[in-house]
Design an enzyme around this catalytic site. Structure first.
Site, PDB file in Angstrom:
ATOM      1  CE1 TYR A  93      21.034  33.799 179.608  1.00  0.00           C
ATOM      2  CE2 TYR A  93      22.128  33.879 181.733  1.00  0.00           C
ATOM      3  CZ  TYR A  93      21.825  33.201 180.574  1.00  0.00           C
ATOM      4  OH  TYR A  93      22.309  31.926 180.381  1.00  0.00           O
TER       5      TYR A  93
ATOM      6  CE  LYS B 131      25.278  34.620 180.179  1.00  0.00           C
ATOM      7  NZ  LYS B 131      25.294  33.161 180.169  1.00  0.00           N
TER       8      LYS B 131
ATOM      9  CD  GLU C  76      27.322  26.860 174.176  1.00  0.00           C
ATOM     10  OE1 GLU C  76      28.060  27.602 174.830  1.00  0.00           O
ATOM     11  OE2 GLU C  76      26.338  27.276 173.533  1.00  0.00           O
TER      12      GLU C  76
ATOM     13  CG  LEU D 189      27.455  32.640 175.597  1.00  0.00           C
ATOM     14  CD1 LEU D 189      26.520  33.672 174.999  1.00  0.00           C
ATOM     15  CD2 LEU D 189      27.224  32.517 177.077  1.00  0.00           C
TER      16      LEU D 189
HETATM   17  N1  PDD Z   1      26.112  30.485 181.675  1.00  0.00           N
HETATM   18  N2  PDD Z   1      27.736  28.563 177.281  1.00  0.00           N
HETATM   19  C1  PDD Z   1      26.500  28.680 177.806  1.00  0.00           C
HETATM   20  C2  PDD Z   1      25.351  28.110 177.050  1.00  0.00           C
HETATM   21  C3  PDD Z   1      26.321  29.339 179.036  1.00  0.00           C
HETATM   22  O1  PDD Z   1      25.079  29.477 179.539  1.00  0.00           O
HETATM   23  C4  PDD Z   1      27.458  29.838 179.739  1.00  0.00           C
HETATM   24  C5  PDD Z   1      27.348  30.526 181.060  1.00  0.00           C
HETATM   25  C6  PDD Z   1      28.723  29.687 179.147  1.00  0.00           C
HETATM   26  C7  PDD Z   1      29.969  30.208 179.800  1.00  0.00           C
HETATM   27  O2  PDD Z   1      30.049  31.617 179.712  1.00  0.00           O
HETATM   28  P1  PDD Z   1      30.828  32.465 180.816  1.00  0.00           P
HETATM   29  O3  PDD Z   1      32.236  31.941 180.867  1.00  0.00           O
HETATM   30  O4  PDD Z   1      30.775  33.849 180.332  1.00  0.00           O
HETATM   31  O5  PDD Z   1      30.085  32.249 182.119  1.00  0.00           O
HETATM   32  C8  PDD Z   1      28.819  29.051 177.916  1.00  0.00           C
HETATM   33  C9  PDD Z   1      25.816  31.198 182.898  1.00  0.00           C
HETATM   34  C10 PDD Z   1      26.810  31.009 183.983  1.00  0.00           C
HETATM   35  C11 PDD Z   1      24.378  30.875 183.306  1.00  0.00           C
HETATM   36  O6  PDD Z   1      23.554  30.786 182.419  1.00  0.00           O
HETATM   37  O7  PDD Z   1      24.111  30.759 184.500  1.00  0.00           O
END
Ligand code: PDD
Length: 282
Positions: free
Chosen positions: A35, A149, A181, A205
């Site tokens: 996703y 992701k 993270e 991620l």
């Molecule tokens: N999640 N690490 C994880 C495990 C995440 O699920 C996310 C973002 C990030 C940050 O990635 P980005 O800067 O591209 O949003 C890091 C999204 C927002 C979610 O699952 O809703």
């Protein structure tokens, strides 16, 4: 402003209540899908090319053929966003391996399921900006492909729930003693004016805000360094930050019940937050 939510499913736009996926969809049975979450400001997807490239990488890593090309994804998201009145939105896009009799191995000749929805993206609450958020430290108990992701988010879900039960907003996870993270965010440590983050590898991620942080730090004249970070360094941080598509950049002002630095959002957070606001409207 409330509005009827229209979603995209396998070529159709329809009200969310009417969208149905068969129970044998491998997303439902195995969490076999990937996703993206893309912020949209003033009707324009922010860092779109980067989000699309990451979706492409996630799909390639799990062996699902990308069901749409760049133009196809762009049109889909533009059409979805245009159907909703909110100036700022966040779009959720999901691709699963499709519908097949339950068998772990990949099915042959099955079309992926493509789903997308958008939600209103209200500005991050002023109270959160003013006070920052609290977090707890947790061991990272997820698998070794956190760079994908994936919709298989049970490890992240369990970790977030532990944080919530501890009265915190997010967790800060450690694998073998090193920072990885948050459950849905990347974590940054500020020490003596430098912004540190974990390396881009299979243990995190790589948020789209990784590249953005590098740009914002450069613009703000702040050194940034990616390297392994031990728990003690996180505990000794002057400031702790989290970033994500939906939280932008937030200060973590309390960790494990103790104040981080001054216990208030610090000057580096403030500069990065300002720079973020400029970048998103540029
Ligand atoms: N999640 N690490 C994880 C495990 C995440 O699920 C996310 C973002 C990030 C940050 O990635 P980005 O800067 O591209 O949003 C890091 C999204 C927002 C979610 O699952 O809703």
């Amino acid at each position: 402003m409330s509005a009827k939510q229209i979603v995209y499913l396998n070529g159709d736009f329809l009200p969310i209540e009417e969208a149905r996926v068969p129970v044998l969809d491998r997303g439902f049975i195995f969490g076999d899908g990937v996703y993206e979450v893309v912020p949209v400001y003033g009707g324009r997807p922010f860092r779109w090319a980067q989000h699309l490239a990451r979706l492409e990488r996630s799909l390639a890593k799990v062996g699902i053929a990308n069901p749409l090309d760049t133009a196809g994804w762009t049109t889909l998201v533009d059409m979805l966003v245009a159907r909703h009145p909110w100036p700022d939105q966040f779009v959720y896009m999901q691709v699963t391996r499709g519908v097949a009799r339950r068998d772990h191995a990949f099915p042959k000749g099955v079309a992926p399921t493509v789903f997308a929805m958008t939600s209103e993206f209200p500005p991050v609450a002023p109270a959160l900006l003013a006070s920052g958020v609290s977090a707890i430290s947790l061991p990272d108990e997820r698998w070794l492909h956190c760079d994908i992701k994936s919709t298989s988010l049970l490890g992240n879900v369990m970790a977030r729930q532990k944080a919530v039960e501890a009265g915190a907003a997010e967790c800060v996870m450690f694998r073998d003693g090193f920072l990885t993270e948050g459950s849905a965010s990347n974590i940054w440590v500020v020490r003596k004016g430098t912004v540190f983050g974990p390396p881009r590898d299979n243990l995190v991620l790589e948020g789209i805000r990784y590249g953005l942080m590098a740009e914002l730090c450069e613009r703000a004249g702040l050194p940034m360094e990616l390297r392994r970070i031990v728990h003690a360094e996180v505990l000794a941080a002057d400031e702790l930050l989290l970033t994500s598509a939906t939280k932008e950049v937030l200060a973590i002002t309390e960790l494990d019940g103790k104040p981080v630095g001054s216990g208030k959002p610090g000057p580096i957070w403030n500069r990065l937050h300002e720079a973020y606001q400029q970048a998103r409207t540029a």
